[in-house]
Scaffold this motif. Structure first.
Motif, PDB file in Angstrom:
ATOM      1  N   GLN A 184       0.834  -1.203   0.000  1.00  0.00           N
ATOM      2  CA  GLN A 184       0.000   0.000   0.000  1.00  0.00           C
ATOM      3  C   GLN A 184       0.873   1.258   0.000  1.00  0.00           C
ATOM      4  OE1 GLN A 184      -3.242   0.120  -0.379  1.00  0.00           O
ATOM      5  NE2 GLN A 184      -3.413   2.323  -0.175  1.00  0.00           N
ATOM      6  N   ASN A 185       1.987   1.210   0.726  1.00  0.00           N
ATOM      7  CA  ASN A 185       2.914   2.335   0.758  1.00  0.00           C
ATOM      8  C   ASN A 185       3.473   2.604  -0.644  1.00  0.00           C
ATOM      9  OD1 ASN A 185       4.352   4.338   2.237  1.00  0.00           O
ATOM     10  ND2 ASN A 185       6.188   3.045   2.146  1.00  0.00           N
ATOM     11  N   LYS A 186       3.792   1.537  -1.356  1.00  0.00           N
ATOM     12  CA  LYS A 186       4.320   1.676  -2.715  1.00  0.00           C
ATOM     13  C   LYS A 186       3.261   2.268  -3.645  1.00  0.00           C
ATOM     14  CE  LYS A 186       6.554  -1.054  -6.314  1.00  0.00           C
ATOM     15  NZ  LYS A 186       7.026  -2.387  -6.710  1.00  0.00           N
ATOM     16  N   LYS A 187       2.024   1.810  -3.512  1.00  0.00           N
ATOM     17  CA  LYS A 187       0.937   2.337  -4.345  1.00  0.00           C
ATOM     18  C   LYS A 187       0.702   3.821  -4.064  1.00  0.00           C
ATOM     19  CE  LYS A 187      -1.565  -1.979  -4.927  1.00  0.00           C
ATOM     20  NZ  LYS A 187      -2.770  -2.738  -4.587  1.00  0.00           N
ATOM     21  N   GLU A 188       0.725   4.177  -2.796  1.00  0.00           N
ATOM     22  CA  GLU A 188       0.530   5.586  -2.441  1.00  0.00           C
ATOM     23  C   GLU A 188       1.693   6.441  -2.927  1.00  0.00           C
ATOM     24  OE1 GLU A 188      -2.107   7.092  -1.250  1.00  0.00           O
ATOM     25  OE2 GLU A 188      -3.217   5.229  -1.036  1.00  0.00           O
ATOM     26  N   PHE A 189       2.919   5.891  -2.873  1.00  0.00           N
ATOM     27  CA  PHE A 189       4.061   6.659  -3.365  1.00  0.00           C
ATOM     28  C   PHE A 189       3.963   6.846  -4.877  1.00  0.00           C
ATOM     29  CE2 PHE A 189       8.468   7.388  -4.714  1.00  0.00           C
ATOM     30  CZ  PHE A 189       8.728   8.525  -3.961  1.00  0.00           C
ATOM     31  N   LEU A 190       3.473   5.844  -5.592  1.00  0.00           N
ATOM     32  CA  LEU A 190       3.270   6.003  -7.033  1.00  0.00           C
ATOM     33  C   LEU A 190       2.279   7.122  -7.321  1.00  0.00           C
ATOM     34  CD1 LEU A 190       3.228   2.320  -8.305  1.00  0.00           C
ATOM     35  CD2 LEU A 190       4.904   4.087  -8.834  1.00  0.00           C
ATOM     36  N   ARG A 191       1.247   7.217  -6.505  1.00  0.00           N
ATOM     37  CA  ARG A 191       0.278   8.306  -6.663  1.00  0.00           C
ATOM     38  C   ARG A 191       0.937   9.658  -6.365  1.00  0.00           C
ATOM     39  NH1 ARG A 191      -5.761   7.918  -4.155  1.00  0.00           N
ATOM     40  NH2 ARG A 191      -6.654   9.449  -5.538  1.00  0.00           N
ATOM     41  N   PHE A 192       1.767   9.689  -5.319  1.00  0.00           N
ATOM     42  CA  PHE A 192       2.507  10.902  -4.976  1.00  0.00           C
ATOM     43  C   PHE A 192       3.452  11.294  -6.115  1.00  0.00           C
ATOM     44  CE2 PHE A 192       6.398  12.772  -3.141  1.00  0.00           C
ATOM     45  CZ  PHE A 192       5.879  13.908  -2.559  1.00  0.00           C
ATOM     46  N   VAL A 193       4.153  10.318  -6.684  1.00  0.00           N
ATOM     47  CA  VAL A 193       5.081  10.576  -7.795  1.00  0.00           C
ATOM     48  C   VAL A 193       4.336  11.146  -8.992  1.00  0.00           C
ATOM     49  CG1 VAL A 193       6.533   9.422  -9.522  1.00  0.00           C
ATOM     50  CG2 VAL A 193       6.833   8.914  -7.104  1.00  0.00           C
ATOM     51  N   GLU A 194       3.176  10.589  -9.288  1.00  0.00           N
ATOM     52  CA  GLU A 194       2.395  11.096 -10.425  1.00  0.00           C
ATOM     53  C   GLU A 194       1.991  12.550 -10.200  1.00  0.00           C
ATOM     54  OE1 GLU A 194      -1.854  10.396 -12.666  1.00  0.00           O
ATOM     55  OE2 GLU A 194      -1.050   8.794 -11.415  1.00  0.00           O
ATOM     56  N   ASP A 195       1.493  12.861  -9.002  1.00  0.00           N
ATOM     57  CA  ASP A 195       1.117  14.240  -8.696  1.00  0.00           C
ATOM     58  C   ASP A 195       2.337  15.159  -8.676  1.00  0.00           C
ATOM     59  OD1 ASP A 195      -1.482  13.473  -8.538  1.00  0.00           O
ATOM     60  OD2 ASP A 195      -1.645  13.609  -6.363  1.00  0.00           O
ATOM     61  N   PHE A 196       3.446  14.655  -8.157  1.00  0.00           N
ATOM     62  CA  PHE A 196       4.676  15.443  -8.107  1.00  0.00           C
ATOM     63  C   PHE A 196       5.151  15.772  -9.518  1.00  0.00           C
ATOM     64  CE2 PHE A 196       9.189  16.188  -7.849  1.00  0.00           C
ATOM     65  CZ  PHE A 196       9.377  16.828  -6.638  1.00  0.00           C
ATOM     66  N   ASN A 197       5.201  14.764 -10.373  1.00  0.00           N
ATOM     67  CA  ASN A 197       5.723  14.951 -11.734  1.00  0.00           C
ATOM     68  C   ASN A 197       4.798  15.784 -12.619  1.00  0.00           C
ATOM     69  OD1 ASN A 197       8.024  13.530 -11.108  1.00  0.00           O
ATOM     70  ND2 ASN A 197       7.253  11.601 -11.892  1.00  0.00           N
ATOM     71  N   THR A 198       3.519  15.792 -12.318  1.00  0.00           N
ATOM     72  CA  THR A 198       2.587  16.607 -13.101  1.00  0.00           C
ATOM     73  C   THR A 198       2.317  17.955 -12.433  1.00  0.00           C
ATOM     74  OG1 THR A 198       0.700  15.532 -12.031  1.00  0.00           O
ATOM     75  CG2 THR A 198       1.441  14.625 -14.152  1.00  0.00           C
ATOM     76  N   ALA A 199       3.023  18.222 -11.336  1.00  0.00           N
ATOM     77  CA  ALA A 199       2.908  19.492 -10.601  1.00  0.00           C
ATOM     78  C   ALA A 199       1.474  19.761 -10.155  1.00  0.00           C
ATOM     79  CB  ALA A 199       3.451  20.647 -11.428  1.00  0.00           C
ATOM     80  N   THR A 200       0.808  18.721  -9.647  1.00  0.00           N
ATOM     81  CA  THR A 200      -0.568  18.875  -9.182  1.00  0.00           C
ATOM     82  C   THR A 200      -0.714  18.626  -7.682  1.00  0.00           C
ATOM     83  OG1 THR A 200      -1.027  16.587  -9.811  1.00  0.00           O
ATOM     84  CG2 THR A 200      -1.606  18.310 -11.406  1.00  0.00           C
ATOM     85  N   LEU A 201       0.401  18.642  -6.965  1.00  0.00           N
ATOM     86  CA  LEU A 201       0.305  18.523  -5.508  1.00  0.00           C
ATOM     87  C   LEU A 201      -0.349  19.785  -4.964  1.00  0.00           C
ATOM     88  CD1 LEU A 201       3.777  16.968  -4.680  1.00  0.00           C
ATOM     89  CD2 LEU A 201       1.565  15.864  -4.463  1.00  0.00           C
ATOM     90  N   PRO A 202      -1.167  19.667  -3.912  1.00  0.00           N
ATOM     91  CA  PRO A 202      -1.963  20.805  -3.457  1.00  0.00           C
ATOM     92  C   PRO A 202      -1.188  21.899  -2.713  1.00  0.00           C
ATOM     93  CG  PRO A 202      -2.387  18.904  -2.097  1.00  0.00           C
ATOM     94  CD  PRO A 202      -1.512  18.443  -3.213  1.00  0.00           C
ATOM     95  N   HIS A 203       0.056  21.640  -2.334  1.00  0.00           N
ATOM     96  CA  HIS A 203       0.796  22.658  -1.583  1.00  0.00           C
ATOM     97  C   HIS A 203       2.270  22.589  -1.945  1.00  0.00           C
ATOM     98  CE1 HIS A 203       2.229  25.017   1.851  1.00  0.00           C
ATOM     99  NE2 HIS A 203       0.979  25.471   1.925  1.00  0.00           N
ATOM    100  N   GLU A 204       2.951  23.723  -1.865  1.00  0.00           N
ATOM    101  CA  GLU A 204       4.357  23.804  -2.251  1.00  0.00           C
ATOM    102  C   GLU A 204       5.273  23.001  -1.332  1.00  0.00           C
ATOM    103  OE1 GLU A 204       6.420  27.633  -0.952  1.00  0.00           O
ATOM    104  OE2 GLU A 204       4.307  28.224  -0.973  1.00  0.00           O
TER     105      GLU A 204
END
Length: 163
Positions: free
Chosen positions: A47-67
């Motif tokens: 689950q940690n790996k799956k969540e990190f993949l989601r984080f990586v996708e948001d990070f790489n597409t610059a869609t994380l909600p906060h700087e």
């Protein structure tokens, strides 16, 4: 993770990979707790790996909600400086009035081009507007109990229905 030199002279990240899970640990854990509402200590490795993949996708597409989820250390330094009343120089996102003028002038050009691409002529559009107004009138007349003509609010194309 590839590091590049940013405008401010700091190293900034251009993209993340799955192998960067230990380098971006604080940012990932903060994102998990604050955004996903998940305790990182209670989830499985899968689950940690799956969540990190989601984080990586948001990070790489610059869609994380906060700087702070991009570079936690730089964010904390900036916040500490603000808390102590130090002057923080503004970032490179200064206001450029010329850019606004260019955008407005470009919008007018696009609007004219869009008007030329319409499929209906001006006469057809006026006819459709007239029919729509007739339909509104017919609805009001119907509510008032008045008699409505059979062809009111109807657009006839050609002579197919003419007597």
């Amino acid at each position: 993770m590839r590091m590049v030199l940013g405008r401010s002279g700091e190293n900034t990240v251009s993209y993340l990979r799955l192998s960067d899970i230990f380098l971006k640990g604080p940012e990932f854990h903060a994102w998990l707790v604050e955004e996903r509402k998940i305790n990182p200590e209670t989830i499985s490795k899968d689950q940690n790996k799956k969540e990190f993949l989601r984080f990586v996708e948001d990070f790489n597409t610059a869609t994380l909600p906060h700087e702070k989820y991009y570079h936690m250390e730089a964010y904390e330094r900036r916040m500490n400086a603000l808390r102590h009343g130090e002057f923080i120089p503004p970032s490179d996102d200064a206001y450029d009035p010329d850019a606004d003028l260019k955008a407005i002038s470009g919008a007018h050009k696009k609007k004219k081009a869009a008007e030329k691409e319409t499929y209906l002529s001006k006469e057809h559009l006026l006819e459709l507007r007239r029919v729509q107004q007739e339909r509104v009138e017919a609805g009001k007349m119907k509510l008032l109990g008045m008699e409505i003509k059979q062809n009111m609010g109807v657009r006839m194309d050609g002579t197919m229905f003419d007597d």
